[in-house]
Design an enzyme around this catalytic site. Structure first.
Site, PDB file in Angstrom:
ATOM      1  N   PHE A 116       0.887  -0.981  -0.154  1.00 20.32           N
ATOM      2  CA  PHE A 116       0.030   0.069   0.046  1.00 20.32           C
ATOM      3  C   PHE A 116       0.707   1.279   0.074  1.00 20.32           C
ATOM      4  CE2 PHE A 116      -4.475   1.211   0.614  1.00 20.32           C
ATOM      5  CZ  PHE A 116      -4.869  -0.124   0.145  1.00 20.32           C
ATOM      6  N   GLN A 240      -7.768  14.823   3.026  1.00 20.89           N
ATOM      7  CA  GLN A 240      -6.935  13.903   2.237  1.00 20.89           C
ATOM      8  C   GLN A 240      -7.826  13.687   0.761  1.00 20.89           C
ATOM      9  OE1 GLN A 240      -6.504   9.563   2.583  1.00 20.89           O
ATOM     10  NE2 GLN A 240      -4.413  10.467   2.830  1.00 20.89           N
ATOM     11  N   HIS A 242      -8.175  11.211  -2.225  1.00 18.57           N
ATOM     12  CA  HIS A 242      -7.741  10.172  -2.742  1.00 18.57           C
ATOM     13  C   HIS A 242      -7.405   9.973  -4.148  1.00 18.57           C
ATOM     14  CE1 HIS A 242      -7.391   5.802  -3.448  1.00 18.57           C
ATOM     15  NE2 HIS A 242      -7.428   5.299  -2.419  1.00 18.57           N
ATOM     16  N   LEU A 252     -14.880   5.454  -4.689  1.00 20.99           N
ATOM     17  CA  LEU A 252     -13.560   4.960  -4.660  1.00 20.99           C
ATOM     18  C   LEU A 252     -12.945   3.639  -5.335  1.00 20.99           C
ATOM     19  CD1 LEU A 252     -11.085   6.407  -2.816  1.00 20.99           C
ATOM     20  CD2 LEU A 252     -11.342   4.200  -1.464  1.00 20.99           C
ATOM     21  N   GLU A 255      -6.476   1.869  -3.362  1.00 20.60           N
ATOM     22  CA  GLU A 255      -4.977   2.085  -3.725  1.00 20.60           C
ATOM     23  C   GLU A 255      -4.605   0.536  -3.935  1.00 20.60           C
ATOM     24  OE1 GLU A 255      -3.321   5.109  -1.287  1.00 20.60           O
ATOM     25  OE2 GLU A 255      -1.642   3.659  -0.748  1.00 20.60           O
ATOM     26  N   ARG A 286      -0.743   9.515  -0.980  1.00 23.00           N
ATOM     27  CA  ARG A 286      -1.799   9.898  -1.815  1.00 23.00           C
ATOM     28  C   ARG A 286      -1.902  11.409  -2.043  1.00 23.00           C
ATOM     29  NH1 ARG A 286      -6.159   6.584   1.881  1.00 23.00           N
ATOM     30  NH2 ARG A 286      -5.961   4.562   0.895  1.00 23.00           N
ATOM     31  N   HIS A 353     -11.681  12.492   0.540  1.00 22.44           N
ATOM     32  CA  HIS A 353     -11.778  11.192   0.957  1.00 22.44           C
ATOM     33  C   HIS A 353     -11.846  11.120   2.693  1.00 22.44           C
ATOM     34  CE1 HIS A 353     -11.178   6.942   1.021  1.00 22.44           C
ATOM     35  NE2 HIS A 353      -9.950   6.903   1.684  1.00 22.44           N
ATOM     36  N   ARG A 394      -2.702  11.103   5.939  1.00 17.53           N
ATOM     37  CA  ARG A 394      -2.958   9.847   6.294  1.00 17.53           C
ATOM     38  C   ARG A 394      -2.225   8.974   5.309  1.00 17.53           C
ATOM     39  NH1 ARG A 394      -6.717   5.683   5.731  1.00 17.53           N
ATOM     40  NH2 ARG A 394      -8.197   6.608   4.435  1.00 17.53           N
TER      41      ARG A 394
HETATM   42  C1  LIG Z   1     -14.461   4.290   0.104  1.00 17.65           C
HETATM   43  C2  LIG Z   1     -13.574   4.317   1.364  1.00 17.65           C
HETATM   44  C3  LIG Z   1     -12.666   3.380   1.456  1.00 17.65           C
HETATM   45  C4  LIG Z   1     -11.598   3.429   2.268  1.00 17.65           C
HETATM   46  N1  LIG Z   1     -10.902   2.504   2.412  1.00 17.65           N
HETATM   47  C5  LIG Z   1      -9.694   2.375   3.678  1.00 17.65           C
HETATM   48  C6  LIG Z   1      -8.729   1.339   3.758  1.00 17.65           C
HETATM   49  O1  LIG Z   1      -8.949   0.507   2.828  1.00 17.65           O
HETATM   50  N2  LIG Z   1      -8.179   1.547   4.805  1.00 17.65           N
HETATM   51  C7  LIG Z   1      -8.232   2.391   5.666  1.00 17.65           C
HETATM   52  O2  LIG Z   1      -7.540   2.180   6.592  1.00 17.65           O
HETATM   53  N3  LIG Z   1      -8.936   3.139   5.776  1.00 17.65           N
HETATM   54  C8  LIG Z   1      -9.816   3.335   4.622  1.00 17.65           C
HETATM   55  N4  LIG Z   1     -10.930   4.265   4.322  1.00 17.65           N
HETATM   56  C9  LIG Z   1     -11.003   5.129   5.520  1.00 17.65           C
HETATM   57  C10 LIG Z   1     -11.752   4.608   6.682  1.00 17.65           C
HETATM   58  O3  LIG Z   1     -12.772   3.630   6.269  1.00 17.65           O
HETATM   59  C11 LIG Z   1     -12.778   5.352   7.894  1.00 17.65           C
HETATM   60  O4  LIG Z   1     -11.764   6.721   7.964  1.00 17.65           O
HETATM   61  C12 LIG Z   1     -13.129   4.777   8.815  1.00 17.65           C
HETATM   62  O5  LIG Z   1     -13.863   3.567   8.598  1.00 17.65           O
HETATM   63  C13 LIG Z   1     -14.042   5.707   9.746  1.00 17.65           C
HETATM   64  O6  LIG Z   1     -14.513   4.916  10.794  1.00 17.65           O
HETATM   65  P1  LIG Z   1     -15.457   5.687  11.998  1.00 17.65           P
HETATM   66  O7  LIG Z   1     -15.845   4.404  12.880  1.00 17.65           O
HETATM   67  O8  LIG Z   1     -14.606   6.668  12.387  1.00 17.65           O
HETATM   68  O9  LIG Z   1     -16.834   6.245  11.129  1.00 17.65           O
HETATM   69  P2  LIG Z   1     -18.078   5.707  10.425  1.00 17.65           P
HETATM   70  O10 LIG Z   1     -17.428   4.282   9.770  1.00 17.65           O
HETATM   71  O11 LIG Z   1     -18.357   6.818   9.197  1.00 17.65           O
HETATM   72  O12 LIG Z   1     -19.122   5.589  11.463  1.00 17.65           O
HETATM   73  C14 LIG Z   1     -19.675   6.720  11.574  1.00 17.65           C
HETATM   74  C15 LIG Z   1     -20.747   6.268  12.472  1.00 17.65           C
HETATM   75  O13 LIG Z   1     -21.518   7.413  13.259  1.00 17.65           O
HETATM   76  C16 LIG Z   1     -22.745   7.407  13.369  1.00 17.65           C
HETATM   77  N5  LIG Z   1     -23.132   8.907  13.225  1.00 17.65           N
HETATM   78  C17 LIG Z   1     -22.649  10.080  12.547  1.00 17.65           C
HETATM   79  N6  LIG Z   1     -23.425  10.967  13.051  1.00 17.65           N
HETATM   80  C18 LIG Z   1     -24.238  10.769  13.850  1.00 17.65           C
HETATM   81  C19 LIG Z   1     -25.001  11.522  14.659  1.00 17.65           C
HETATM   82  N7  LIG Z   1     -25.092  12.698  14.420  1.00 17.65           N
HETATM   83  N8  LIG Z   1     -25.744  10.893  15.740  1.00 17.65           N
HETATM   84  C20 LIG Z   1     -25.419   9.510  15.766  1.00 17.65           C
HETATM   85  N9  LIG Z   1     -24.627   8.820  15.367  1.00 17.65           N
HETATM   86  C21 LIG Z   1     -23.954   9.215  14.029  1.00 17.65           C
HETATM   87  C22 LIG Z   1     -23.059   6.613  11.955  1.00 17.65           C
HETATM   88  O14 LIG Z   1     -24.410   6.265  12.150  1.00 17.65           O
HETATM   89  C23 LIG Z   1     -21.983   5.708  12.161  1.00 17.65           C
HETATM   90  O15 LIG Z   1     -22.454   4.591  12.766  1.00 17.65           O
HETATM   91  C24 LIG Z   1     -11.748   4.269   3.649  1.00 17.65           C
HETATM   92  C25 LIG Z   1     -12.884   5.378   3.416  1.00 17.65           C
HETATM   93  C26 LIG Z   1     -13.537   5.303   2.382  1.00 17.65           C
HETATM   94  C27 LIG Z   1     -14.812   6.423   2.377  1.00 17.65           C
END
Ligand SMILES: Cc1cc2nc3c(=O)[nH]c(=O)nc-3n(C[C@H](O)[C@H](O)[C@H](O)COP(=O)(O)OP(=O)(O)OC[C@H]3O[C@@H](n4cnc5c(N)ncnc54)[C@H](O)[C@@H]3O)c2cc1C
Ligand code: FES
Lengths: 584, 254
Positions: A116, A240, A242, A252, A255, A286, A353, A394
């Site tokens: 990666f 970031q 991507h 997306l 990568e 990135r 991203h 990142r």
């Molecule tokens: C398409 C894509 C591919 C990616 N691929 C990778 C990868 O291969 N490797 C890597 O390391 N990272 C990757 N990332 C980044 C990574 O996936 C995310 O940064 C990470 O999953 C975020 O996790 P999180 O738990 O912080 O948020 P999220 O998974 O976004 O969860 C947010 C949670 O908060 C809740 N929420 C939001 N607002 C409120 C509110 N007002 N009240 C109550 N609940 C709320 C939602 O319901 C949800 O459950 C990728 C990101 C994207 C977009």
């Protein structure tokens, strides 16, 4: 209005929230509030993998991983936090495996690993295989596995509860967390959750850009609620892009596609990354790849009639490899573009991203009130937080890692705090702010449309605050956002009902995006240097003397109720590594 | 420096130019705050047929009728929020392009069947998730945990690969005639998720899950109509997975 009482309340059920919930539920009476059903969270969209120096397929160690993280983040990373990230990575991958995550396997049955961007052997010698993965649906498998573990653990969820405010109350001169206010989507009813410890894990805010890999629901609700309550936001200018989003749509393409051997090409078919990053080429970090793509486009080597994109070429890879390792993204190309990736290159452009910035925390997940003090009882983890392990940029696969390492840490710390602390009294009329906001929007009779303002916001952000920035473009964005915030006061929503009023919620979400976009732009204007994801054409060099420090943005309200943003700075934690030029 | 010729790139990308056409969306509306009866409403909009049905729903909501209500999040077929009946077939609105639906005729959109409609295209998902939780959808092991990962051969991992793709969108379950007639039936999605663990070489609770599915509302209710397989937006061979679970119940080998 209903009032609930829990030891620990977790806001968000993505990877960070559920990882925290598994720990907190074992140790304290815990509720998880989430605006989406847990398995709908955007963690499920992550594709490529999760970094950990398991050394299953070649030599590797956590120190190399720490170094790559610090260098990848252009030396804005807090090095103590990066070391924790890299060290605890190994157990966090093994924990997921034990919960049942179906990682791809090596011939001897251990977890397989792939390359990666920015992850290297021995401080930059060559790419290393460090990303643990499950085909190109690693995030999906993490989200499912964590949800499964939550079901096993009996975690209590409040699904489709929108948290709109965080309640703080002063005890002996110290502001402490006392609860949150949520709107129940199904009924429109307000609920107050009093809690000793609150963990924000509400994800990113990438929806203020138009071309974005983020879900419609990633509107920074947590960051905005905290900011409104006087909690600073750290490093918001670092966003970031991507390199490989599907052209115009932003969906997306991991990568991991380049990790498997995919190549970026311009209109002449040239592998242009050889010119920009001679050692690791297409697998440079990135920010560098995204700038390289836009440089190609600006210099007329873009593809298509408008020369506005480049190609991701997978055609030289065997179809079996694409089917086994990249089944989802090849299907995206077929579904959304009608392209067969076995034979045709895929048009791509950089896509918004990931938010490197967010609510400032220490390595226990405690949220900072300023450079030194924490807010007792308030925690954050995942994309909403800024620890800061990602600094100015990142590395791929470090976020799925971040949500697991710091989700777990925040869950443990919050529950332990809750087991000794007392409830902090709720402020008087705890629901007042949210009730007022909801009523105001429901009754509003303005002529402005939410969708117009959102579109214009996204357009100005794409145009002025993307990969390349100058004082002029950022000033334009700042002024346009200020005008949009004014117009926002004149909106109305059509749905006046209570049940599943998503019209109203979109209006609230837009308010959050406007506030956060302003923070991004104001922070970016003040950072007169180029570092990681923040590139100023008028200040193209990194300036370690003046800017090797974190931005801390505070909301200030004057006597007349007008708000403004005040910027302060926080030192970077440096342990092993001295800043050096970032070459790959 | 390596250079390769990229052939017929433009044909592939179809130029990306936008050509709008006029399309009628016939949407099943229901809002108990307004009326106890559901009804059809037509929206006629100009839209590029290369857009997704979800884009059309957004365009209607954002420009014509803010009260139109549906769930959505990721917009590219990965979160499972927006399963709905589109021209009589269960699909994800975000994974269905308008051009693939014969847009010359009105396109009908309604909530998925067999779950209570709460408002417009939103149904009550609780019974669906309850059935999922009832099949013990988590890894069960005994004995001491290894210090490192459990080993699993690539072949053993492959055995249940297909059923790990499930995004719990309910397109399969709500396309099943047995489920429509009897909400007690576990439904295909729950069985798919049981399959994911029954055939995982690391898991030790296969027998227990099989007993759960041996129940009168279990796997034997399946009439092999293949609706579920056709409906699955992730291309999971749902009917095959159900057949494998039935087979395992007979032979007790898995
Ligand atoms: C398409 C894509 C591919 C990616 N691929 C990778 C990868 O291969 N490797 C890597 O390391 N990272 C990757 N990332 C980044 C990574 O996936 C995310 O940064 C990470 O999953 C975020 O996790 P999180 O738990 O912080 O948020 P999220 O998974 O976004 O969860 C947010 C949670 O908060 C809740 N929420 C939001 N607002 C409120 C509110 N007002 N009240 C109550 N609940 C709320 C939602 O319901 C949800 O459950 C990728 C990101 C994207 C977009
Ligand atoms: S919106 Fe996520 S699957 Fe359609």
């Amino acid at each position: 209005m209903q009032i609930h009482k829990y030891d620990t309340v977790i806001v968000g059920a993505g990877g960070a929230g559920m990882r925290a919930a598994i720990e907190a539920t074992k140790r304290s009476r815990t509720a998880v509030l989430t605006k989406l059903y847990p398995t709908r969270s955007h963690t499920g969209a992550a594709q490529g993998g999760m970094a950990a120096a398991l050394a299953n397929v070649e030599e590797d160690n956590w120190e190399w991983h720490t170094f790559d993280t610090v260098k990848g983040g252009d030396f804005l990373v807090d090095q103590d936090a990066a070391e924790i990230l890299a060290k605890e990575a190994i157990d966090s991958v093994l924990d997921l495996e034990k919960m049942g995550l179906p990682f791809n396997r090596t011939p001897d049955g251990t977890i397989d690993q792939r390359r990666f961007g920015g992850h290297t052997r021995n401080h930059g010698e060559a790419p290393v295989r460090r990303s643990c993965y499950a085909a190109d649906r690693t995030g999906h498998m993490i989200l499912q596995t964590l949800y499964q573990a939550c079901v096993k653990e009996g975690v209590e969820f409040y699904n489709e509860f929108y948290v709109l405010d965080v309640l703080l109350n002063e005890v002996d001169g110290v502001r402490k967390a006392s609860g949150v206010v949520a709107l129940e989507l199904a009924t429109g009813e307000l609920h107050v959750f009093q809690a000793k410890a609150i963990v924000f894990a509400s994800g990113g805010n990438g929806k203020f850009y138009k071309v974005s890999s983020n879900a419609h629901t990633l509107t920074g609700d947590g960051q905005a609620a905290a900011f409104r309550r006087g909690i600073p936001l750290e490093d918001m200018e670092f966003f970031q892009f991507h390199p490989t989003g599907i052209w115009k749509m932003g969906i997306l393409l991991t990568e991991g596609a380049r990790g498997e051997g995919g190549i970026l090409r311009n209109k002449d078919g040239e592998r242009f990354m050889e010119r920009y990053a001679p050692t690791i080429k297409d697998l440079a970090p990135r920010d560098m790849v995204s700038r390289s793509i836009y440089t190609e486009i600006r210099e007329g080597r873009g593809c298509g009639p408008d020369a506005d994109h480049v190609y991701l070429d997978l055609t030289h890879l065997p179809p079996e490899q694409l089917d086994a390792k990249l089944p989802d993204i090849t299907e995206f190309a077929r579904t959304y573009l009608g392209i067969e990736p076995y034979t045709d290159p895929i048009p791509i452009q950089p896509t918004a991203h990931y938010a490197m910035g967010g609510m400032p925390t220490n390595v226990r997940g405690e949220v900072l009130a300023n450079n030194t003090d924490v807010i007792p009882g308030l925690y954050a983890a995942g994309e909403v937080a800024c620890v800061s392990v990602h600094g100015a940029n990142r590395l791929g696969t470090n976020s799925l890692l971040d949500i697991n390492v710091f989700g777990r840490r925040a869950g443990i710390a919050a529950a332990e705090y809750a087991s000794t602390a007392d409830f902090v009294e709720l402020p008087e009329n705890p629901e007042e702010f949210v009730a007022g906001q909801v009523e105001m929007l429901r009754d509003a009779t303005g002529t402005e449309r939410v969708s117009d303002i959102r579109r214009e916001l996204q357009e100005t952000m794409d145009k002025n605050a993307m990969v390349f920035r100058t004082s002029e473009t950022l000033t334009e964005a700042r002024d346009e956002i200020a005008a949009l915030r004014e117009r926002y006061k004149g909106i109305s929503v059509q749905d006046k009902g209570r049940r599943f009023n998503t019209d109203l919620l979109e209006a609230i979400e837009l308010g959050n995006l406007l506030d956060l976009a302003e923070v991004l732009v104001v922070s970016a204007l003040a950072r007169k240097e180029s570092r990681g994801g923040h590139y100023r054409e008028d200040y193209p060099d990194r300036d370690d003397v003046n800017f090797m420090r974190h931005t801390m943005a505070y909301r200030e309200v004057d006597a007349d109720g007008n708000d403004s943003i005040r910027l302060d700075y926080k030192p970077v934690v440096q342990t092993r590594y001295q800043p050096m030029e970032r070459k790959y | 420096m390596s250079t390769a010729t990229v052939e017929k790139p433009e044909a592939a990308a179809d130029n990306g130019a936008s050509h709008k056409i006029t399309v009628t969306f016939r949407i099943r509306r229901f809002n108990p705050e307004v009326s106890a009866e559901a009804s059809w409403q037509d929206f006629v909009i100009d839209i590029d047929p290369k857009e997704r049905v979800l884009d059309a729903l957004h365009q209607i909501k954002w420009e014509e009728d803010g009260t139109l209500t549906f769930r959505r999040s990721c917009a590219h077929g990965i979160c499972g929020s927006d399963a709905m009946r589109i021209n009589g077939r269960n699909r994800l609105a975000c994974k269905t392009l308008i051009k693939d639906l014969n847009p010359a005729k009105p396109i009908s959109i309604e909530a998925i069947k067999g779950l209570t409609v709460l408002k417009d295209l939103i149904v009550d998902m609780e019974p669906f998730f309850q059935a999922y939780r009832d099949v013990m959808p988590f890894l069960v092991t005994s004995g001491n945990e290894p210090t490192r990962e459990r080993r699993q051969s690539a072949a053993d991992r492959e055995r249940f690969d297909d059923t790990t793709k499930c995004i719990l969108c309910a397109a399969c379950t709500s396309s099943c005639p047995v489920f429509w007639n009897d909400g007690q039936y576990f439904g295909p999605a729950a069985i798919v998720n049981a399959h994911r663990f029954i055939f995982d070489s690391r898991d030790e609770a296969g027998e227990q899950r099989l007993e759960i599915l041996n129940d009168k509302d279990g796997v034997w209710r399946c009439r092999t109509t293949f609706n579920c397989t056709d409906a699955c937006p992730r291309g999971i061979e749902v009917t095959k997975a159900i057949a494998e679970v039935k087979q395992a119940l007979i032979t007790r080998r898995f």
